[in-house]
Scaffold this motif. Structure first.
Motif, mmCIF file in Angstrom:
data_model
loop_
_atom_site.group_PDB
_atom_site.id
_atom_site.type_symbol
_atom_site.label_atom_id
_atom_site.label_comp_id
_atom_site.label_asym_id
_atom_site.label_seq_id
_atom_site.Cartn_x
_atom_site.Cartn_y
_atom_site.Cartn_z
ATOM 1 N N ALA A 70 105.213 -27.494 -49.787
ATOM 2 C CA ALA A 70 105.365 -28.822 -49.182
ATOM 3 C C ALA A 70 106.845 -29.163 -49.214
ATOM 4 O O ALA A 70 107.629 -28.518 -49.909
ATOM 5 C CB ALA A 70 104.539 -29.864 -49.922
ATOM 6 N N HIS A 71 107.231 -30.189 -48.479
ATOM 7 C CA HIS A 71 108.656 -30.517 -48.391
ATOM 8 C C HIS A 71 108.987 -31.789 -49.161
ATOM 9 O O HIS A 71 108.148 -32.668 -49.350
ATOM 10 C CB HIS A 71 109.104 -30.626 -46.931
ATOM 11 C CG HIS A 71 108.461 -31.735 -46.149
ATOM 12 N ND1 HIS A 71 108.976 -33.019 -46.102
ATOM 13 C CD2 HIS A 71 107.368 -31.745 -45.350
ATOM 14 C CE1 HIS A 71 108.233 -33.767 -45.310
ATOM 15 N NE2 HIS A 71 107.244 -33.021 -44.845
ATOM 16 N N ILE A 72 110.260 -31.882 -49.573
ATOM 17 C CA ILE A 72 110.697 -33.007 -50.396
ATOM 18 C C ILE A 72 111.498 -34.035 -49.604
ATOM 19 O O ILE A 72 111.771 -35.126 -50.120
ATOM 20 C CB ILE A 72 111.540 -32.532 -51.599
ATOM 21 C CG1 ILE A 72 112.852 -31.894 -51.133
ATOM 22 C CG2 ILE A 72 110.752 -31.564 -52.453
ATOM 23 C CD1 ILE A 72 113.759 -31.490 -52.291
ATOM 24 N N LEU A 107 102.963 -32.547 -51.896
ATOM 25 C CA LEU A 107 103.922 -31.876 -52.775
ATOM 26 C C LEU A 107 103.477 -31.947 -54.234
ATOM 27 O O LEU A 107 103.403 -30.926 -54.927
ATOM 28 C CB LEU A 107 105.301 -32.513 -52.613
ATOM 29 C CG LEU A 107 106.416 -31.985 -53.500
ATOM 30 C CD1 LEU A 107 106.852 -30.602 -53.045
ATOM 31 C CD2 LEU A 107 107.611 -32.941 -53.512
ATOM 32 N N ALA A 130 108.916 -25.862 -52.979
ATOM 33 C CA ALA A 130 109.287 -27.176 -52.458
ATOM 34 C C ALA A 130 110.494 -26.988 -51.559
ATOM 35 O O ALA A 130 111.552 -26.555 -52.017
ATOM 36 C CB ALA A 130 109.600 -28.137 -53.598
#
Length: 354
Positions: A70-72, A107, A130
Motif C-alpha cells: 500500500a502507499h503512504i 497500509l 510501503a
C-alpha cells in the motif's frame, strides 16, 4: 494478541500518519515514523528513498512470495474540507483525516496482517512494502524500490475496494497534443488559426470508439481534459496545446494506442509522457481469487490507477474503505472496516498454497 488488539495498533498508527502531512514527493516524515514503528515491533526493514519493505525472517528462496503493498502518500487536501485534514478525529466508528481511506487503512491493516502471519504456518514467503509517490505515479515510488525486492509471485494491493477483489485495472497514458498555425490580425483574412487546424482531429478523437470492450473494464476511453490556445481576442492563435487522458483496457497496449492516434490525428503533433502505466489483471482462477470467491466476494474491474500498473507480476487490489471517498473532502474510514480487513486478509492467507 487477538484481532482487536492488532486493530487497535493499526488505528493508533493510522492516526499518527494522518497527523503527518505526506503529500506525494514529501513523504519523508511519514516514512520516518513508520520506520520507528517497525523498530518498535522488531521488524528489520529496508528503505529506498521513502519506500519501506520488510521480509519474513524465515525467508526461503525455494518458496513462492506474496507481497502486501500500500502507499503512504496522499493527494493535496481539497478546499472544501470542513475539518483540519491533518487532525485525526474519531467519532464513534468513524475516523476522519486525509489519507485515512486512500490508502492509510489498507497500509496499516496489511502491516498488522504481516505481523500476524509471521506466527502462522506458511509455505510461502511474506513481504510487506510501503511505497511512496503512488498518487503521482512518481519514479521515486514503487518503481524505484522494485529492483531491491526479491522475485514476487503475487501481490495484494491495499487500495480501498470495500474489500472486494479488483482483478483488473485500467492503464493510463497522458499525451500532449499541439497544433500549429500562423498568427495574424483577427480583423483581416491573414493568418492560420491553430484552433481550427486542430478541430478535425479533436472531433475524430471525440467520436472514435475502440472495438474491443473488456467484460471487467469496459471500453478504452480517451478524453481531452486540457486545452490552451490564444493570447488575446484580436490575434489569430498560432499554437494550440491540448492534453489527452487515455485509459486503456487489457486489449490495447499504450504503445499501440499512441501510434494509432499519430496515424489518425494528422493535423496535430503528439508527444506521449510515458508508456509505463499499462492495464493489469490477474486470472480469476488464481488461488487467491478463488479464495475470495469462495468467501462470497465479487471480482470486478477498477477504472482507477494504482501501483499495480508498475508490477510485472500477478496482482490485485483489495482493501478497506470505499474508492468513492478518495480525494474528497472530509475523507474517512471506519474502524470496523479496518478490523474486517485484517480478519479477511488473514483468512485468505491462512493455509494458502501457490
Amino acid at each position: 494478541m487477538d484481532i482487536k488488539d492488532y486493530t487497535n495498533d493499526a488505528v493508533a498508527l493510522l492516526k499518527e500518519l494522518i497527523a503527518i502531512p505526506s503529500i506525494s514527493r514529501d513523504e519523508k516524515k511519514a516514512a520516518d515514523r513508520l520506520s520507528q514503528y517497525l523498530d518498535m515491533w522488531d521488524l528489520p526493514y529496508g528503505r529506498e528513498g521513502n519506500n519501506l519493505w520488510v521480509g519474513c525472517p524465515d525467508w526461503d528462496n525455494n518458496r513462492p512470495t506474496v507481497m502486501l503493498n500500500a502507499h503512504i502518500d496522499t493527494v493535496k487536501p481539497v478546499s472544501s474540507w470542513t475539518r483540519d485534514p491533518f487532525t485525526p478525529t474519531q467519532e464513534g466508528d468513524t475516523l476522519y483525516g486525509l489519507g485515512s481511506n486512500d490508502c492509510g487503512g489498507g497500509l496499516v491493516a496489511l502491516l498488522q496482517v504481516y505481523r500476524i502471519m509471521l506466527h502462522r504456518q506458511r509455505n510461502y514467503n511474506l513481504l510487506w512494502v510501503a511505497s511512496s509517490e503512488e498518487e503521482v505515479s512518481g519514479e521515486n515510488g514503487f518503481s524505484r524500490v522494485l529492483h531491491r525486492l526479491p522475485p514476487i509471485d503475487v501481490a495484494i494491493v491495499g487500495e480501498p475496494t470495500c474489500m472486494q477483489p479488483a482483478i483488473a485495472e485500467k492503464g493510463l497514458m497522458v499525451i500532449d497534443g499541439y497544433a500549429h498555425g500562423k498568427s495574424g490580425h483577427a480583423a483581416r483574412e491573414g493568418g492560420v488559426n491553430a484552433i481550427y487546424e486542430a478541430l478535425d482531429d479533436l472531433v475524430w478523437l471525440r467520436d472514435y470508439q475502440f472495438r474491443k470492450t473488456s467484460p471487467l473494464l469496459g471500453a478504452t476511453k480517451m478524453s481531452v481534459t486540457v486545452i490552451e490556445g490564444g493570447t488575446q481576442h484580436n490575434v489569430i492563435p498560432d499554437t494550440l496545446h491540448f492534453i489527452i487522458d487515455v485509459r486503456t483496457n487489457e486489449f490495447y497496449q499504450n504503445e499501440f494506442v499512441f501510434e494509432f492516434l499519430r496515424k489518425k490525428m494528422t493535423k496535430c503533433e503528439l508527444h506521449v509522457r510515458s508508456f509505463r502505466l499499462h492495464s493489469s489483471s490477474i486470472p480469476a482462477e488464481h488461488p487467491l481469487i478463488r479464495r475470495c470467491i469462495e468467501r462470497g466476494m465479487q471480482p470486478f474491474g477498477s477504472p482507477t490507477l494504482s501501483d499495480q500498473a508498475l508490477m510485472p507480476f500477478p496482482s490485485f487490489k483489495l482493501g478497506p474503505g470505499d474508492s468513492n471517498r478518495s480525494h474528497s473532502a472530509d475523507e474517512f474510514i471506519r474502524i470496523s472496516e479496518i478490523e474486517q480487513a485484517i480478519d479477511t486478509y488473514v483468512a485468505l492467507l491462512e493455509g494458502l498454497t501457490l
